[in-house]
Design an enzyme around this catalytic site. Structure first.
Site, PDB file in Angstrom:
ATOM      1  CB  CYS A  21      40.729  36.723  31.092  1.00  0.00           C
ATOM      2  SG  CYS A  21      42.272  37.664  31.086  1.00  0.00           S
ATOM      3  CG  HIS A  74      40.048  39.343  36.168  1.00  0.00           C
ATOM      4  ND1 HIS A  74      39.494  38.199  35.645  1.00  0.00           N
ATOM      5  CD2 HIS A  74      40.903  39.815  35.214  1.00  0.00           C
ATOM      6  CE1 HIS A  74      40.008  37.981  34.432  1.00  0.00           C
ATOM      7  NE2 HIS A  74      40.860  38.953  34.147  1.00  0.00           N
ATOM      8  CD  GLU A  75      41.358  43.707  34.972  1.00  0.00           C
ATOM      9  OE1 GLU A  75      42.529  43.628  34.527  1.00  0.00           O
ATOM     10  OE2 GLU A  75      40.389  43.202  34.390  1.00  0.00           O
ATOM     11  CG  HIS A  87      45.582  40.376  34.577  1.00  0.00           C
ATOM     12  ND1 HIS A  87      46.013  39.316  33.811  1.00  0.00           N
ATOM     13  CD2 HIS A  87      44.263  40.540  34.279  1.00  0.00           C
ATOM     14  CE1 HIS A  87      44.987  38.855  33.077  1.00  0.00           C
ATOM     15  NE2 HIS A  87      43.913  39.574  33.360  1.00  0.00           N
TER      16      HIS A  87
HETATM   17 CO    CO Z   1      42.029  39.372  32.533  1.00  0.00          CO
END
Ligand code: CO
Length: 198
Positions: free
Chosen positions: A110, A152-153, A156
């Protein structure tokens, strides 16, 4: 290369906030931020960037996985990761649906956890529903590496970082990974590090 933004690192509370949805009246004025995020992602380089990573707690993500970032990987490794080129695109207010129950374990990193990599289990297949930067609804089904990027995004935007989902014993520096483990299978690495399912 255009102007870039500073990428905030783990420890900044903005990475732990639930990002707010972008409103319809904000869509017409999004493009400067989108452009800055695109240049910041390309400069890093990375394959995805979420607005909280540049200090903006809004539901906006940019993704791009161009072939020139696949240079260090063999055709076999790309096939194993189900990693193919993904053109640049923008997701506004995305929602993710997990499809099926297949889970893939792979090392990921990341840009807000610089210099580290870790095994993160992710669903192999997902569906994403979002708006594009002009406010048009878009949806896609993804599998493999692109599905991993999406998970993953979107994490966030919910205040979740990959280390929340990792196999803790696999956390290592990217330097150590490159020196010691490149080309080894995830299951061999896990077992060498004493990471068992029990
Ligand atoms: Co990330």
């Amino acid at each position: 290369m255009g102007a870039t933004l500073k990428i905030v690192q783990l420890g900044d509370p903005v990475l732990r906030r639930v990002a707010r949805a972008i409103t319809p009246d904000e869509l017409p004025v999004l493009s400067p931020l989108v452009e800055l995020m695109r240049e910041t992602m390309r400069d890093a380089p990375g394959v995805g960037l979420a607005a909280p990573q540049v200090g903006e707690s809004v539901q906006l993500v940019v993704i791009e996985d161009p072939p020139h970032l696949h240079g260090g990987l063999s055709a076999e490794e790309l096939a194993e990761r189900e990693r193919a080129a993904v053109p640049f695109h923008v997701l506004v207010n995305p929602t993710l649906t997990i499809l099926g129950d297949e889970v893939i374990e792979a090392f990921e990193g990341c840009l807000s956890f610089a210099g580290m990599t870790m095994v993160v289990p992710r669903a192999r297949r997902v569906r994403v529903d979002a708006l594009d930067e002009s406010g048009q609804p878009v949806s896609a089904e993804a599998s493999g590496w692109y599905a991993r990027i999406l998970q993953h995004e979107v994490d966030h935007l919910r205040g979740v970082v990959c280390c929340d989902r990792m196999r803790p014993r696999t956390l290592m520096s990217t330097e150590a990974f490159g020196r010691r483990w490149r080309g080894k299978s995830v299951s061999d690495i896990r077992s060498a590090l004493g990471d068992t399912d029990a």
